[in-house]
Every structure is written in C-alpha cells, then in structure tokens.
Design an enzyme around this catalytic site. Structure first.
Site, PDB file in Angstrom:
ATOM      1  CE1 TYR A   1      -6.944   4.798   7.278  1.00  0.00           C
ATOM      2  CE2 TYR A   1      -4.537   4.786   8.142  1.00  0.00           C
ATOM      3  CZ  TYR A   1      -5.899   4.874   8.270  1.00  0.00           C
ATOM      4  OH  TYR A   1      -6.468   4.789   9.601  1.00  0.00           O
TER       5      TYR A   1
ATOM      6  CE  LYS B   1      -8.823   7.533   8.414  1.00  0.00           C
ATOM      7  NZ  LYS B   1     -10.187   7.792   8.551  1.00  0.00           N
TER       8      LYS B   1
END
Length: 294
Positions: free
Chosen positions: A172, A176
């Site tokens: 993640y 991001k």
C-alpha cells in the site's frame, strides 16, 4: 440554488460507494456538481463485486435533488477506465474533474507479503489512478486542441503511508508513493491543456483504516471540503501539490528537496565516500518515523 462552488461541473469519482469516496460525492453534489459515481463494490480485500454501493450513493444524491449516475466498471482496466470517462460524456456532455479514490488493503509484514497481495494492491491503487487519468487527460487534450476552454481538475488520493511509510503496509505504501509521483508528472505534462493535478493524503475513519488506526476518529466528511475545492474552478493556479487533511487540520506537504551536499573534484574511494556521507548526515534533518514503527 445558484452560486454553489461546482454548479454545472461534471465530476467523476472512483471508489465512491463507501467511505471517503461517498463523502466526496455527496459534498460535490451539495455544491451543484453532476456526478458519475464509480464503485466496483468489492470487499475490503478487493474480493467480489456489487452494484449496490454505487447505486445507493446515486439514490441518495437524487433524493436530495442532485444529479448522478452509477458506474460499476473496474477502473484498473483500460475498458473500465475508458467507459468511466465515456459515461460522463454520454450522460452530461462534458467532464470537468476526476477524483481518483478507489482502493483496498491487504496488510502483511514484508516477509509475509505474498506476490498476489502486492500485485492486487498496487494494481488497484496505482494502475487504478493511472488509467482513469490517462483517458480523462486524452479527452481534455482533445478539447484544448479544438480550441475549447478547459478548466479541468484531478484530485488523486495518496496516504501518509506513501509519504512516510507504514509498518505492515509495504504494498500500500509503495503504491501511494507512486500516486504522488504520478500526480507531479500529470501536473507538469497537462498544464498546457488547462488541467491541474493535486494529491490529498486523508486521515479519516473508514472501513479501510479502522483496524489499522483504532483510535482515529476523524470523519471522511472532514476531508471532502478540500477535495471539492481542489475540484472546482476556484482552485485556479494550485497544481502539483500534496495536502494532508485530518479533521480541522490542513497541511501542505513539502517533499523531497536537496539537503546538505558535498562535492569533490576527484573520484572518492568507498571509505572517503562513507566519511563524506557521515558528515552530511550529521548536519541533515532526521527522517520522520515510519507509521507504526516502535
């Protein structure tokens, strides 16, 4: 009602069936925007599909007197992303803003992170930002080249995990961080066509964050005013920026920039290089801690 911030604007929001995306959709609608509400209806880990979440948000907007249509396509596919833009154009005849928000998490410590978990999370967060942006940008470029005025806005969703790292979220966090770089490139490349691109790192209690940050009480609705403003014409001149938003706190993030530097007219040995690095680190700002690090 007249004089609302987004009267007449058409806004596409991905992952808008729940959480932050839903809050953004309702906030845009309250400011007069017409919406395409995208949501695949997947579970928290990305499994399954359902048309229910997007349809529910559309119904809520229409019940309040707004305009919205649902879109259930997978925006991490070219077909899904292109049909998303086509839905806006076919329904409303224009597209003014794209809010990329779709995503899910599969948290594991790095040594336990499976390749499928890496691929799935990077796919939805990073590819799921790239493809809608690509298709929307192609439309705006065509409009600009045809001599029609464009005041388009892109709001991408990054995270503190992408800015600082987050223990147990390597996939993640990497995705991001990629969203930030994608935003900076988009802002630079698309400015000539009348497109602005910014990123928001929200902190809010949603189904994706409630298990990771149990004490987080900020609401998705607290983030939406910033997203709506960035998606409106009122944000003219603001592009290539990253913002943090949590409850009443707004922060302009200042990313990588040159710090202490050492130069040499001759090639250093490894030992000399190490000595130079130590001196630079001694006068540099220490990095902020990774989220979740002891």
């Amino acid at each position: 009602m007249t004089g609302r911030l987004c009267d007449g604007r058409v806004v596409v929001i991905t992952g808008a069936g729940r959480g932050l995306g839903r809050a953004h959709a309702l906030a845009f609608a309250a400011e007069g925007a017409r919406l395409v509400v995208n949501d695949l209806g997947a579970g928290l880990d990305g499994a399954g599909t359902s048309r229910g979440p997007a349809a529910d948000v559309v119904a809520e907007i229409r019940a309040a007197g707004g305009e919205a249509v649902p879109h259930g396509g997978d925006v991490a596919t070219s077909d899904g992303a292109s049909s998303l833009v086509a839905t806006a154009l076919e329904t409303y005849g224009r597209l003014d803003a794209l809010v990329n928000n779709a995503g899910f998490v599969r948290d594991r410590m790095l040594v336990n992170l499976e390749e499928d978990d890496w691929d799935a999370v990077v796919r939805v967060h990073l590819k799921g930002h790239f493809l809608p942006l690509k298709h929307a940008a192609a439309h705006w470029r065509s409009e600009a080249k045809a001599g029609r005025p464009v005041a388009a806005r892109v709001v991408n969703t990054t995270s503190g995990a992408g800015l600082l790292g987050s223990v147990g979220q390597a996939n993640y966090a990497a995705a991001k961080a990629g969203v930030v770089a994608l935003t900076l490139v988009a802002a630079a490349e698309l400015a000539r066509y009348g497109v602005q691109a910014n990123a928001v790192a929200p902190a809010a209690r949603t189904r994706m964050t409630e298990e990771v940050f149990a004490d987080l009480t900020a609401l998705p609705e607290d983030v939406s005013p910033l997203v709506v403003w960035l998606g409106s014409e009122s944000s003219g001149g603001v592009t290539g920026r990253v913002f943090e938003s949590e409850a009443g706190r707004l922060t302009v993030m200042e990313g990588w920039h040159p710090g202490p530097t050492s130069t040499s007219s001759v090639r250093r040995t490894p030992s000399e290089t190490g000595e130079a690095v130590r001196k630079l680190l001694a006068v540099s700002e220490p990095p902020r801690p990774v989220y979740g690090a002891g």
